[in-house]
Design a protein around this motif. Structure first.
Motif, mmCIF file in Angstrom:
data_model
loop_
_atom_site.group_PDB
_atom_site.id
_atom_site.type_symbol
_atom_site.label_atom_id
_atom_site.label_comp_id
_atom_site.label_asym_id
_atom_site.label_seq_id
_atom_site.Cartn_x
_atom_site.Cartn_y
_atom_site.Cartn_z
ATOM 1 N N UNK A 214 26.824 34.932 52.390
ATOM 2 C CA UNK A 214 27.073 34.004 51.285
ATOM 3 C C UNK A 214 26.609 34.597 49.967
ATOM 4 N N UNK A 215 25.430 35.217 49.991
ATOM 5 C CA UNK A 215 24.931 35.849 48.769
ATOM 6 C C UNK A 215 25.862 36.968 48.309
ATOM 7 N N UNK A 216 26.341 37.772 49.252
ATOM 8 C CA UNK A 216 27.200 38.906 48.903
ATOM 9 C C UNK A 216 28.562 38.447 48.394
ATOM 10 N N UNK A 217 29.056 37.316 48.922
ATOM 11 C CA UNK A 217 30.378 36.848 48.516
ATOM 12 C C UNK A 217 30.347 36.094 47.196
ATOM 13 N N UNK A 218 29.179 35.533 46.854
ATOM 14 C CA UNK A 218 29.140 34.697 45.658
ATOM 15 C C UNK A 218 29.424 35.506 44.388
ATOM 16 N N UNK A 219 28.877 36.708 44.312
ATOM 17 C CA UNK A 219 29.064 37.512 43.096
ATOM 18 C C UNK A 219 30.526 37.893 42.872
ATOM 19 N N UNK A 220 31.228 38.503 43.858
ATOM 20 C CA UNK A 220 32.643 38.829 43.587
ATOM 21 C C UNK A 220 33.499 37.604 43.329
ATOM 22 N N UNK A 221 33.179 36.470 43.988
ATOM 23 C CA UNK A 221 33.964 35.259 43.739
ATOM 24 C C UNK A 221 33.758 34.764 42.314
ATOM 25 N N UNK A 222 32.529 34.881 41.833
ATOM 26 C CA UNK A 222 32.257 34.473 40.452
ATOM 27 C C UNK A 222 33.054 35.326 39.474
ATOM 28 N N UNK A 223 33.105 36.643 39.745
ATOM 29 C CA UNK A 223 33.868 37.553 38.870
ATOM 30 C C UNK A 223 35.353 37.209 38.918
ATOM 31 N N UNK A 224 35.879 37.029 40.132
ATOM 32 C CA UNK A 224 37.316 36.713 40.278
ATOM 33 C C UNK A 224 37.641 35.395 39.594
ATOM 34 N N UNK A 225 36.771 34.368 39.861
ATOM 35 C CA UNK A 225 37.027 33.067 39.246
ATOM 36 C C UNK A 225 36.972 33.133 37.733
ATOM 37 N N UNK A 226 36.040 33.932 37.190
ATOM 38 C CA UNK A 226 35.950 34.054 35.735
ATOM 39 C C UNK A 226 37.176 34.678 35.121
ATOM 40 N N UNK A 227 37.690 35.779 35.731
ATOM 41 C CA UNK A 227 38.898 36.427 35.196
ATOM 42 C C UNK A 227 40.111 35.526 35.308
ATOM 43 N N UNK A 228 40.220 34.797 36.452
ATOM 44 C CA UNK A 228 41.359 33.897 36.618
ATOM 45 C C UNK A 228 41.317 32.789 35.576
ATOM 46 N N UNK A 229 40.116 32.264 35.336
ATOM 47 C CA UNK A 229 39.978 31.200 34.339
ATOM 48 C C UNK A 229 40.331 31.712 32.940
ATOM 49 N N UNK A 230 39.928 32.945 32.629
ATOM 50 C CA UNK A 230 40.274 33.531 31.323
ATOM 51 C C UNK A 230 41.788 33.706 31.176
ATOM 52 N N UNK A 231 42.426 34.142 32.257
ATOM 53 C CA UNK A 231 43.878 34.307 32.210
ATOM 54 C C UNK A 231 44.581 32.966 32.027
ATOM 55 N N UNK A 232 44.037 31.916 32.669
ATOM 56 C CA UNK A 232 44.653 30.591 32.507
ATOM 57 C C UNK A 232 44.512 30.085 31.078
ATOM 58 N N UNK A 233 43.373 30.375 30.469
ATOM 59 C CA UNK A 233 43.133 29.890 29.101
ATOM 60 C C UNK A 233 43.803 30.764 28.034
ATOM 61 N N UNK A 234 44.221 31.977 28.429
ATOM 62 C CA UNK A 234 44.804 32.893 27.438
ATOM 63 C C UNK A 234 46.181 32.394 27.005
ATOM 64 N N UNK A 235 46.469 32.366 25.717
ATOM 65 C CA UNK A 235 47.793 31.880 25.253
ATOM 66 C C UNK A 235 48.924 32.842 25.587
ATOM 67 N N UNK A 236 48.597 34.122 25.826
ATOM 68 C CA UNK A 236 49.650 35.101 26.096
ATOM 69 C C UNK A 236 50.089 35.147 27.555
ATOM 70 N N UNK A 237 49.449 34.359 28.398
ATOM 71 C CA UNK A 237 49.816 34.361 29.819
ATOM 72 C C UNK A 237 51.186 33.726 29.997
ATOM 73 N N UNK A 238 52.116 34.416 30.665
ATOM 74 C CA UNK A 238 53.447 33.845 30.870
ATOM 75 C C UNK A 238 53.387 32.555 31.694
ATOM 76 N N UNK A 239 54.290 31.622 31.395
ATOM 77 C CA UNK A 239 54.323 30.346 32.117
ATOM 78 C C UNK A 239 54.579 30.552 33.608
ATOM 79 N N UNK A 240 55.354 31.564 33.933
ATOM 80 C CA UNK A 240 55.648 31.816 35.350
ATOM 81 C C UNK A 240 54.401 32.208 36.127
ATOM 82 N N UNK A 241 53.388 32.740 35.413
ATOM 83 C CA UNK A 241 52.161 33.162 36.091
ATOM 84 C C UNK A 241 51.122 32.047 36.179
ATOM 85 N N UNK A 242 51.318 30.966 35.454
ATOM 86 C CA UNK A 242 50.273 29.944 35.389
ATOM 87 C C UNK A 242 50.103 29.190 36.714
#
Length: 455
Positions: A214-242
């Protein structure tokens, strides 16, 4: 019996006739009656002396028996002796079978008297508990099998949960001790010791694996979730990718929730009781939980609280709030809209109780024993839709165990479900009561937990 009575009456008639003849022969009645009664009196004295001697020598009475009522007395005593012999034979057979069965049991069995001295032990007790019977007959159990936690466990009289210890004579062993009162006024004790070495080590491996993974998985999941959240909030993200990014974000959050629950379980398993215990304002905590529950349910559930505002609880605030909120949120997530949910917090003769009751679809009987297992779901598809991890009730059970409480689940299909948490009277406080002192020193990472994987 009639013949014996007739015989005695006939014997009584002989002295009477003899006394009459002596009186007719000129002897005064004051002398004739006693002289005529001497033979009958002598017979009774002889029978009394004979019977007393036979009983004193524990002699077995056997025919021929005397005539008359004395024969009935001898015969009844002989029947009583025969029943006693049969009872002793049955008792000897039962004792022999009991000892043979007890000697064949792989668990250690030790019987203690009211002073906790050894009365009996089977051969397995020598290997597991270092108790050798009859060599150590009459010795105090704690003098033979010593352990720092055993004295309090033996004296407390609360044997609902086993005590898991590593014996001094063999540290490689892990023994689970259970004690059961029995005998007159339940003052004797039956000590049962079971070898749980393999189960204990497997449990430790499982716990360490879950915590480390659980400890080992939490860090990569946090990184993945952060990048995904940034992509969702980015205005340049295509609608097809949302849409795929939204799905990725939801699944990452779900995995993070599972990992957080696993880490919570690992923390709960580290010690038998919370390190930080104080008086908890349960009514206020329930008010906050109900506010959050209304937001989760979107006002589609009817919440009916009945809360004793003066009843507090001694324990760990984060753990108990987690347990209470889990039960309330589960009732909302797993019942259809419009379901009535009753939340009760009250004091009874046994202590305090927190009850969550709904009138939803209910749970089939075959599911009830497994509800508190990790990842157990009645309907996996429905649980995934509601965001459930399958760990909520396992956390509730662990929290209650750490607070000396119990969880009772009852349900009938079509009639609803009831989750009841019962706390002992020692943890129930009134609002104006003084707060008892609690030792907040964290206990050591103990091998004294039950090896039962689910607490």
């Amino acid at each position: 019996m009639r013949r014996a009575l007739a015989f005695e009456l006939a014997l009584f008639a002989l002295p009477s006739g003899g006394a009459l003849l002596l009186w007719l022969g000129g002897l005064a009645p004051a002398w004739s009656i006693p002289l005529a009664s001497v033979p009958a009196l002598g017979r009774h004295i002889f029978r009394l002396v004979d019977l007393s001697g036979l009983i004193r020598r524990q002699h077995r009475l056997a025919p021929p028996f005397p005539h008359g009522l004395w024969g009935e007395v001898y015969r009844n005593i002989a029947r009583y002796q025969q029943r006693g012999r049969k009872g002793r034979k049955r008792q000897i057979r039962f004792t022999r079978r009991f000892r043979e069965a007890a000697n064949a049991v792989p668990d250690a069995l030790v019987i203690l008297d009211k002073h906790h001295r050894i009365d009996w032990a089977n051969p397995a007790a020598a290997q597991l508990l270092d108790v050798h019977w009859p060599d150590q007959d009459g010795q105090h159990f704690l003098d033979v099998f010593s352990h720092p936690d055993l004295g309090d466990f033996l004296q407390d009289g609360e044997y609902l949960r086993p005590l898991d210890i590593a014996p001094v004579h063999n540290r490689a062993l892990m023994v689970s001790l259970r004690i059961a009162p029995f005998g007159e006024r339940r003052r004797q004790r039956l000590v049962v010791g079971r070898d749980i070495t393999k189960v204990y080590h497997l449990n430790m491996i499982r716990r360490d694996f879950v915590a480390n993974a659980s400890h080992e998985l939490r860090t990569p999941l946090t990184v993945i979730g952060g990048f995904v959240e940034n992509l969702l909030d980015a205005p340049n993200t295509p609608e097809a990718h949302r849409r795929p990014l939204t799905l990725m974000h939801n699944q990452a959050e779900r995995m993070r929730s599972i990992i957080e629950d696993l880490l919570t379980l690992s923390r709960l398993e580290m010690h038998d009781s919370p390190a930080d215990q104080h008086s908890i304002d349960v009514p206020e905590e329930l008010r906050l939980i109900l506010q959050e529950a209304q937001a989760i349910g979107d006002d589609n559930h009817r919440l009916d609280p009945l809360i004793d505002t003066g009843l507090l609880l001694l324990g760990s605030q984060p753990e108990l709030c987690s347990a209470f909120s889990n039960l309330v949120f589960n009732a909302i997530k797993h019942t259809p809209a419009g379901t009535r949910i009753r939340i009760h917090w009250y004091q009874d003769k046994d202590g305090a109780a927190f009850v969550v009751e709904d009138d939803g679809p209910g749970i089939a009987p075959e599911h009830l024993p497994r509800l508190t297992e990790r990842f157990y779901r009645i309907d996996a598809a429905r649980s995934r839709q509601s965001g459930g991890t399958g760990l909520g009730l396992a956390i509730v059970k662990h929290v209650l165990n750490r607070h000396d409480a119990s969880l009772n689940i009852s349900s009938e299909l079509g009639q609803g479900t009831t989750f009841a948490c019962h706390f002992p009277a020692t943890r129930a406080l009134r609002r104006d009561d003084p707060i008892p002192h609690v030792d907040t020193t964290p206990p050591p990472a103990s091998p004294h937990r039950s090896a039962n994987g689910e607490g």
